[in-house]
Design a protein around this motif. Structure first.
Motif, PDB file in Angstrom:
ATOM      1  N   ALA A 152       0.821  -1.220   0.000  1.00 38.53           N
ATOM      2  CA  ALA A 152       0.000   0.000   0.000  1.00 38.53           C
ATOM      3  C   ALA A 152       0.851   1.265   0.000  1.00 38.53           C
ATOM      4  O   ALA A 152       0.393   2.333  -0.429  1.00 38.53           O
ATOM      5  CB  ALA A 152      -0.934   0.003   1.210  1.00 38.53           C
ATOM      6  N   GLY A 153       2.096   1.170   0.460  1.00 40.70           N
ATOM      7  CA  GLY A 153       2.956   2.340   0.503  1.00 40.70           C
ATOM      8  C   GLY A 153       3.451   2.815  -0.848  1.00 40.70           C
ATOM      9  O   GLY A 153       4.034   3.892  -0.957  1.00 40.70           O
ATOM     10  N   PHE A 154       3.202   2.034  -1.905  1.00 42.15           N
ATOM     11  CA  PHE A 154       3.676   2.422  -3.235  1.00 42.15           C
ATOM     12  C   PHE A 154       2.686   3.318  -3.983  1.00 42.15           C
ATOM     13  O   PHE A 154       2.985   3.751  -5.100  1.00 42.15           O
ATOM     14  CB  PHE A 154       3.990   1.182  -4.066  1.00 42.15           C
ATOM     15  N   GLY A 155       1.522   3.583  -3.402  1.00 36.90           N
ATOM     16  CA  GLY A 155       0.573   4.457  -4.086  1.00 36.90           C
ATOM     17  C   GLY A 155      -0.583   4.847  -3.188  1.00 36.90           C
ATOM     18  O   GLY A 155      -1.000   4.076  -2.323  1.00 36.90           O
ATOM     19  N   ALA A 156      -1.106   6.059  -3.381  1.00 37.86           N
ATOM     20  CA  ALA A 156      -2.257   6.532  -2.606  1.00 37.86           C
ATOM     21  C   ALA A 156      -3.530   6.055  -3.288  1.00 37.86           C
ATOM     22  O   ALA A 156      -4.180   6.781  -4.041  1.00 37.86           O
ATOM     23  CB  ALA A 156      -2.242   8.052  -2.503  1.00 37.86           C
ATOM     24  N   LEU A 157      -3.893   4.787  -3.011  1.00 39.22           N
ATOM     25  CA  LEU A 157      -4.992   4.164  -3.739  1.00 39.22           C
ATOM     26  C   LEU A 157      -6.310   4.176  -2.985  1.00 39.22           C
ATOM     27  O   LEU A 157      -7.318   3.766  -3.528  1.00 39.22           O
ATOM     28  CB  LEU A 157      -4.632   2.716  -4.078  1.00 39.22           C
ATOM     29  N   GLU A 158      -6.302   4.620  -1.759  1.00 38.33           N
ATOM     30  CA  GLU A 158      -7.527   4.657  -0.968  1.00 38.33           C
ATOM     31  C   GLU A 158      -7.731   6.092  -0.491  1.00 38.33           C
ATOM     32  O   GLU A 158      -7.045   6.565   0.412  1.00 38.33           O
ATOM     33  CB  GLU A 158      -7.431   3.693   0.216  1.00 38.33           C
ATOM     34  N   ALA A 159      -8.651   6.786  -1.116  1.00 38.99           N
ATOM     35  CA  ALA A 159      -8.843   8.209  -0.838  1.00 38.99           C
ATOM     36  C   ALA A 159      -9.074   8.452   0.653  1.00 38.99           C
ATOM     37  O   ALA A 159      -9.929   7.826   1.269  1.00 38.99           O
ATOM     38  CB  ALA A 159     -10.026   8.743  -1.644  1.00 38.99           C
ATOM     39  N   GLY A 160      -8.296   9.343   1.218  1.00 38.68           N
ATOM     40  CA  GLY A 160      -8.455   9.713   2.613  1.00 38.68           C
ATOM     41  C   GLY A 160      -7.687   8.862   3.593  1.00 38.68           C
ATOM     42  O   GLY A 160      -7.603   9.207   4.768  1.00 38.68           O
ATOM     43  N   SER A 161      -7.126   7.735   3.138  1.00 43.97           N
ATOM     44  CA  SER A 161      -6.387   6.869   4.052  1.00 43.97           C
ATOM     45  C   SER A 161      -4.963   7.374   4.230  1.00 43.97           C
ATOM     46  O   SER A 161      -4.262   7.645   3.247  1.00 43.97           O
ATOM     47  CB  SER A 161      -6.345   5.438   3.517  1.00 43.97           C
ATOM     48  N   THR A 162      -4.527   7.493   5.460  1.00 43.68           N
ATOM     49  CA  THR A 162      -3.156   7.907   5.737  1.00 43.68           C
ATOM     50  C   THR A 162      -2.261   6.710   6.053  1.00 43.68           C
ATOM     51  O   THR A 162      -1.062   6.875   6.279  1.00 43.68           O
ATOM     52  CB  THR A 162      -3.116   8.909   6.900  1.00 43.68           C
ATOM     53  N   TYR A 163      -2.840   5.510   6.089  1.00 46.53           N
ATOM     54  CA  TYR A 163      -2.057   4.295   6.304  1.00 46.53           C
ATOM     55  C   TYR A 163      -0.978   4.151   5.231  1.00 46.53           C
ATOM     56  O   TYR A 163       0.181   3.872   5.522  1.00 46.53           O
ATOM     57  CB  TYR A 163      -2.983   3.080   6.292  1.00 46.53           C
ATOM     58  N   SER A 164      -1.376   4.354   3.966  1.00 45.60           N
ATOM     59  CA  SER A 164      -0.416   4.182   2.873  1.00 45.60           C
ATOM     60  C   SER A 164       0.725   5.187   2.983  1.00 45.60           C
ATOM     61  O   SER A 164       1.866   4.870   2.629  1.00 45.60           O
ATOM     62  CB  SER A 164      -1.109   4.310   1.518  1.00 45.60           C
ATOM     63  N   ALA A 165       0.440   6.377   3.499  1.00 45.58           N
ATOM     64  CA  ALA A 165       1.500   7.378   3.671  1.00 45.58           C
ATOM     65  C   ALA A 165       2.517   6.915   4.708  1.00 45.58           C
ATOM     66  O   ALA A 165       3.730   7.101   4.536  1.00 45.58           O
ATOM     67  CB  ALA A 165       0.895   8.717   4.079  1.00 45.58           C
ATOM     68  N   THR A 166       2.045   6.290   5.789  1.00 38.41           N
ATOM     69  CA  THR A 166       2.992   5.807   6.797  1.00 38.41           C
ATOM     70  C   THR A 166       3.864   4.691   6.233  1.00 38.41           C
ATOM     71  O   THR A 166       5.053   4.599   6.546  1.00 38.41           O
ATOM     72  CB  THR A 166       2.265   5.302   8.065  1.00 38.41           C
ATOM     73  N   ARG A 251       4.171   2.124  -9.872  1.00 36.76           N
ATOM     74  CA  ARG A 251       5.299   3.019 -10.087  1.00 36.76           C
ATOM     75  C   ARG A 251       5.285   3.672 -11.467  1.00 36.76           C
ATOM     76  O   ARG A 251       5.840   4.753 -11.649  1.00 36.76           O
ATOM     77  CB  ARG A 251       6.607   2.242  -9.906  1.00 36.76           C
ATOM     78  N   HIS A 252       4.623   3.030 -12.441  1.00 36.99           N
ATOM     79  CA  HIS A 252       4.728   3.521 -13.817  1.00 36.99           C
ATOM     80  C   HIS A 252       3.419   4.053 -14.397  1.00 36.99           C
ATOM     81  O   HIS A 252       3.438   4.666 -15.462  1.00 36.99           O
ATOM     82  CB  HIS A 252       5.282   2.409 -14.714  1.00 36.99           C
ATOM     83  N   THR A 253       2.304   3.838 -13.711  1.00 36.28           N
ATOM     84  CA  THR A 253       1.044   4.391 -14.190  1.00 36.28           C
ATOM     85  C   THR A 253       0.981   5.878 -13.861  1.00 36.28           C
ATOM     86  O   THR A 253       1.269   6.268 -12.721  1.00 36.28           O
ATOM     87  CB  THR A 253      -0.153   3.674 -13.528  1.00 36.28           C
ATOM     88  N   PRO A 254       0.647   6.737 -14.819  1.00 37.93           N
ATOM     89  CA  PRO A 254       0.526   8.172 -14.523  1.00 37.93           C
ATOM     90  C   PRO A 254      -0.446   8.409 -13.363  1.00 37.93           C
ATOM     91  O   PRO A 254      -1.495   7.755 -13.275  1.00 37.93           O
ATOM     92  CB  PRO A 254      -0.016   8.754 -15.830  1.00 37.93           C
ATOM     93  N   GLN A 255      -0.100   9.326 -12.477  1.00 39.41           N
ATOM     94  CA  GLN A 255      -0.901   9.539 -11.270  1.00 39.41           C
ATOM     95  C   GLN A 255      -2.343   9.909 -11.587  1.00 39.41           C
ATOM     96  O   GLN A 255      -3.270   9.440 -10.917  1.00 39.41           O
ATOM     97  CB  GLN A 255      -0.268  10.633 -10.410  1.00 39.41           C
ATOM     98  N   ARG A 256      -2.555  10.735 -12.603  1.00 40.57           N
ATOM     99  CA  ARG A 256      -3.920  11.139 -12.917  1.00 40.57           C
ATOM    100  C   ARG A 256      -4.770   9.934 -13.302  1.00 40.57           C
ATOM    101  O   ARG A 256      -5.914   9.802 -12.858  1.00 40.57           O
ATOM    102  CB  ARG A 256      -3.911  12.170 -14.052  1.00 40.57           C
ATOM    103  N   LEU A 257      -4.197   9.033 -14.089  1.00 37.54           N
ATOM    104  CA  LEU A 257      -4.916   7.828 -14.473  1.00 37.54           C
ATOM    105  C   LEU A 257      -5.127   6.916 -13.272  1.00 37.54           C
ATOM    106  O   LEU A 257      -6.211   6.341 -13.099  1.00 37.54           O
ATOM    107  CB  LEU A 257      -4.142   7.090 -15.566  1.00 37.54           C
ATOM    108  N   LEU A 258      -4.122   6.799 -12.439  1.00 36.56           N
ATOM    109  CA  LEU A 258      -4.220   5.949 -11.262  1.00 36.56           C
ATOM    110  C   LEU A 258      -5.335   6.423 -10.340  1.00 36.56           C
ATOM    111  O   LEU A 258      -6.142   5.624  -9.851  1.00 36.56           O
ATOM    112  CB  LEU A 258      -2.881   5.946 -10.518  1.00 36.56           C
ATOM    113  N   HIS A 259      -5.408   7.729 -10.134  1.00 42.18           N
ATOM    114  CA  HIS A 259      -6.448   8.271  -9.255  1.00 42.18           C
ATOM    115  C   HIS A 259      -7.833   8.110  -9.872  1.00 42.18           C
ATOM    116  O   HIS A 259      -8.814   7.865  -9.159  1.00 42.18           O
ATOM    117  CB  HIS A 259      -6.162   9.735  -8.952  1.00 42.18           C
ATOM    118  N   ARG A 260      -7.910   8.200 -11.171  1.00 40.06           N
ATOM    119  CA  ARG A 260      -9.189   7.997 -11.837  1.00 40.06           C
ATOM    120  C   ARG A 260      -9.643   6.546 -11.674  1.00 40.06           C
ATOM    121  O   ARG A 260     -10.820   6.275 -11.420  1.00 40.06           O
ATOM    122  CB  ARG A 260      -9.082   8.355 -13.315  1.00 40.06           C
TER     123      ARG A 260
END
Length: 274
Positions: A152-166, A251-260
């Motif tokens: 989970a630390g490799f991407g902010a995939l869960e909106a609002g979750s700070t677990y991945s940031a840690t 790591r290689h998917t553009p962030q805008r696409l990943l967030h979408r």
């Protein structure tokens, strides 16, 4: 000394490992594996009764010396107690920083107190205990630290979750400190599992009933992969091919696409079962 995993090769007959979050999940699996492989143990967890019972089980089954240290690593007193154990007495050959929590609510709905506890346990305790144990290890030119992180630390995939940031911090920290420690014969590695079958998710209140079976990892297999990567000198270990592919994609998917994608689908990359 056991031939497996022998991650530190200190030359002593009985290596010593300290495992935090040791009574459940990946921490308990680490403790069982290390006891089986000939390590004496110091087990750290909050529940003293559960800790004592587990220590007795390991000692009777494997004939190892098992010390217990009840401590809440999200508190100053708890963290300081473990620091004292790491810096005093018998030198530690392997530290497994496994203790951690996840919050089930978005940052928009959590309290500052909840978020501060998350940071103290998932981030600050990892930093403090690693910092406490490394001077003796580098002086002896032997030892290892495994910091249990998450895919989970490799991407902010869960909106609002700070677990991945840690977990992003834990992985980056381990990779950086590992490079600095390597010339001294000391290994520091981030272990980044995906969803692992333990009681971590139930204790965190995370509903996993809709998750497909193929997404789950076995805790013992995670540890096998992690110890193998530690022996190879890797700074970051991602167990299992499907999660290795997930990390490449993150790591290689553009962030805008990943967030979408995360807004439109339920993307699963895993919270390591602690």
């Amino acid at each position: 000394m056991p031939a497996t995993p022998d991650p530190v090769a200190t030359g002593r007959t009985d290596p010593l490992a300290v495992v935090t979050g040791a009574t459940a999940g990946i921490g308990a699996a680490f403790a069982r594996r290390l006891a089986r492989d000939g390590y004496d143990l110091v087990l750290v967890a909050r529940d003293a009764t559960r800790l004592d019972g587990f220590a007795t089980e390991l000692s009777e089954r494997h004939g190892r010396s098992v010390e217990t240290l009840p401590a809440d690593l999200s508190t100053e007193d708890g963290c300081a107690a473990v620091e004292r154990r790491l810096t005093g007495g018998r030198p530690v050959d392997l530290l497994v920083n496994n203790a951690g929590i996840a919050l089930t609510r978005s940052f928009l709905r959590t309290t500052v107190e909840d978020e501060a506890r998350l940071l103290r346990l998932n981030v600050s305790s990892v930093m403090r205990l690693t910092h406490a144990v490394l001077p003796t290890m580098t002086e002896r030119r032997a030892g290892a630290v495994i910091n249990v992180s998450s895919v989970a630390g490799f991407g902010a995939l869960e909106a609002g979750s700070t677990y991945s940031a840690t977990k992003a911090w834990v992985t980056n920290f381990s990779e950086s400190v590992g490079q600095a420690a390597r010339p001294y014969g000391v290994r520091v590695m981030a272990l980044c599992p995906g969803f692992t079958r333990t009681e971590f998710h139930q204790r965190a209140g995370i509903n996993t009933s809709s998750m497909p079976g193929w997404i789950w990892l076995d805790a013992d297999a995670v540890i096998d992969d992690g110890l193998r990567d530690l022996r190879k000198g890797r700074l970051v270990s991602v167990p299992d091919w499907k999660y290795k592919l997930a990390v490449v994609a993150l790591r290689h998917t553009p962030q805008r696409l990943l967030h979408r994608l995360t807004r439109s689908t339920k993307v699963l990359v895993g919270r390591g079962g602690r």
